[in-house]
Design a protein around this motif. Sequence first.
Motif, mmCIF file in Angstrom:
data_model
loop_
_atom_site.group_PDB
_atom_site.id
_atom_site.type_symbol
_atom_site.label_atom_id
_atom_site.label_comp_id
_atom_site.label_asym_id
_atom_site.label_seq_id
_atom_site.Cartn_x
_atom_site.Cartn_y
_atom_site.Cartn_z
ATOM 1 N N GLU A 78 0.881 -1.193 0.167
ATOM 2 C CA GLU A 78 0.081 -0.165 0.112
ATOM 3 C C GLU A 78 0.903 1.433 -0.043
ATOM 4 N N SER A 79 2.094 1.153 0.584
ATOM 5 C CA SER A 79 2.918 2.329 0.717
ATOM 6 C C SER A 79 4.397 1.607 0.732
ATOM 7 N N VAL A 80 5.407 2.549 0.385
ATOM 8 C CA VAL A 80 7.055 2.259 0.599
ATOM 9 C C VAL A 80 7.748 3.700 1.094
ATOM 10 N N GLU A 81 7.902 3.337 2.436
ATOM 11 C CA GLU A 81 8.545 4.629 3.140
ATOM 12 C C GLU A 81 10.214 4.336 3.118
ATOM 13 N N LEU A 82 10.868 5.469 2.874
ATOM 14 C CA LEU A 82 12.140 5.085 2.762
ATOM 15 C C LEU A 82 12.959 6.339 4.024
ATOM 16 N N VAL A 83 13.839 5.921 4.705
ATOM 17 C CA VAL A 83 14.525 6.566 5.659
ATOM 18 C C VAL A 83 15.977 6.490 5.714
ATOM 19 N N GLY A 84 16.724 7.306 6.210
ATOM 20 C CA GLY A 84 18.087 6.828 6.113
ATOM 21 C C GLY A 84 18.940 8.089 5.560
ATOM 22 N N LEU A 85 20.200 7.700 5.030
ATOM 23 C CA LEU A 85 20.922 8.593 4.727
ATOM 24 C C LEU A 85 21.822 8.328 3.195
ATOM 25 N N VAL A 86 22.098 8.848 2.399
ATOM 26 C CA VAL A 86 22.042 10.474 2.403
ATOM 27 C C VAL A 86 20.950 11.113 1.606
ATOM 28 N N SER A 87 20.283 12.003 2.014
ATOM 29 C CA SER A 87 18.975 12.413 1.453
ATOM 30 C C SER A 87 19.180 12.699 -0.259
ATOM 31 N N ASN A 88 20.276 13.350 -0.522
ATOM 32 C CA ASN A 88 20.528 13.901 -1.763
ATOM 33 C C ASN A 88 21.198 12.620 -2.931
ATOM 34 N N MET A 89 21.686 11.653 -2.014
ATOM 35 C CA MET A 89 22.316 10.905 -2.930
ATOM 36 C C MET A 89 21.378 9.384 -2.744
ATOM 37 N N CYS A 90 21.581 8.477 -1.930
ATOM 38 C CA CYS A 90 21.267 7.142 -1.963
ATOM 39 C C CYS A 90 19.917 7.020 -1.536
ATOM 40 N N VAL A 91 19.429 8.124 -0.637
ATOM 41 C CA VAL A 91 17.742 7.962 -0.558
ATOM 42 C C VAL A 91 17.158 8.397 -1.905
ATOM 43 N N LEU A 92 17.678 9.588 -2.409
ATOM 44 C CA LEU A 92 17.086 9.960 -3.715
ATOM 45 C C LEU A 92 17.058 8.936 -4.824
ATOM 46 N N SER A 93 18.298 8.226 -4.829
ATOM 47 C CA SER A 93 18.394 7.255 -5.929
ATOM 48 C C SER A 93 17.465 6.065 -5.515
ATOM 49 N N ASN A 94 17.547 5.477 -4.517
ATOM 50 C CA ASN A 94 16.734 4.382 -4.063
ATOM 51 C C ASN A 94 15.148 4.855 -4.222
ATOM 52 N N ALA A 95 14.747 5.875 -3.830
ATOM 53 C CA ALA A 95 13.305 6.378 -4.145
ATOM 54 C C ALA A 95 12.631 6.141 -5.552
ATOM 55 N N VAL A 96 13.783 6.573 -6.280
ATOM 56 C CA VAL A 96 13.361 6.661 -7.870
ATOM 57 C C VAL A 96 13.255 5.099 -8.102
ATOM 58 N N MET A 97 14.446 4.465 -7.717
ATOM 59 C CA MET A 97 14.284 3.031 -8.047
ATOM 60 C C MET A 97 12.987 2.208 -7.716
ATOM 61 N N VAL A 98 12.337 2.547 -6.276
ATOM 62 C CA VAL A 98 11.313 2.018 -5.932
ATOM 63 C C VAL A 98 10.112 2.509 -6.707
ATOM 64 N N LYS A 99 10.031 4.119 -6.952
ATOM 65 C CA LYS A 99 8.872 4.428 -7.687
ATOM 66 C C LYS A 99 8.906 3.856 -9.175
ATOM 67 N N SER A 100 9.995 3.496 -9.725
ATOM 68 C CA SER A 100 10.003 2.817 -11.097
ATOM 69 C C SER A 100 9.673 1.442 -10.863
ATOM 70 N N ALA A 101 9.915 0.712 -10.059
ATOM 71 C CA ALA A 101 9.524 -0.709 -9.662
ATOM 72 C C ALA A 101 8.141 -0.557 -9.458
ATOM 73 N N LEU A 102 7.536 0.149 -8.562
ATOM 74 C CA LEU A 102 6.219 0.112 -8.143
ATOM 75 C C LEU A 102 5.585 1.263 -8.442
ATOM 76 N N PRO A 103 5.175 1.718 -9.722
ATOM 77 C CA PRO A 103 4.824 2.886 -10.231
ATOM 78 C C PRO A 103 3.337 3.578 -9.574
ATOM 79 N N GLU A 104 2.511 2.437 -9.046
ATOM 80 C CA GLU A 104 1.021 2.587 -8.483
ATOM 81 C C GLU A 104 1.164 2.826 -7.029
ATOM 82 N N THR A 105 2.362 2.537 -6.495
ATOM 83 C CA THR A 105 2.489 2.331 -5.084
ATOM 84 C C THR A 105 2.685 4.040 -4.642
#
Length: 176
Positions: free
Chosen positions: A113-140
């Motif tokens: 129903e949702s995916v939440e990301l926490v951790g480090l570093v906001s402008n590098m690995c958090v951003l990169s993984n958030a984009v990967m998650v959104k790409s893998a689960l576009p409707e989540t």
Amino acid sequence: MKLLVVVDYQNDFVNGSLGFEGAELLDRKIAHKIRDYHNEGSEVVFTMDTHQPDYLLTQEGKKLPVEHCIEDTQGHRLYGFTAKERTDKDKVFYKDTFGSLELADYLKFRDYESVELVGLVSNMCVLSNAVMVKSALPETEVIVNTDYTASADAELQDKAFDVMDGLQITVVRPEV
């Protein structure tokens, strides 16, 4: 079911070779969030930046010449209370770059129903993984709460949050 992704909350990013003031302040908050997800029966996964002794010879190492998160070192380990909340049921994705392709592949055919990301570093690995998650689960709904992530560079962090907003990632900015 919900998913929590704890991104690279490792010693080297908190108080090690790439550590910065304020990163340690996330520890108890992230640990409580992990506990809450576990208690509600939701899934928790971790990404861990993982490099080898030849890191400085890699492309990343040439552009960021600071050895960090070398496998099997203290700097590679999860930090503080966050480390204590990890259970054997929690999956760990070891990655040698900013985003985890393995995480994205793991998520592709799952239903959250949702995916939440926490951790480090906001402008590098958090951003990169958030984009990967959104790409893998576009409707989540993909969520990044600014109280649970940090960066040594406030300006780049704010830009990263704006980029995430533009990519339809829910950026929660609690009012001060």
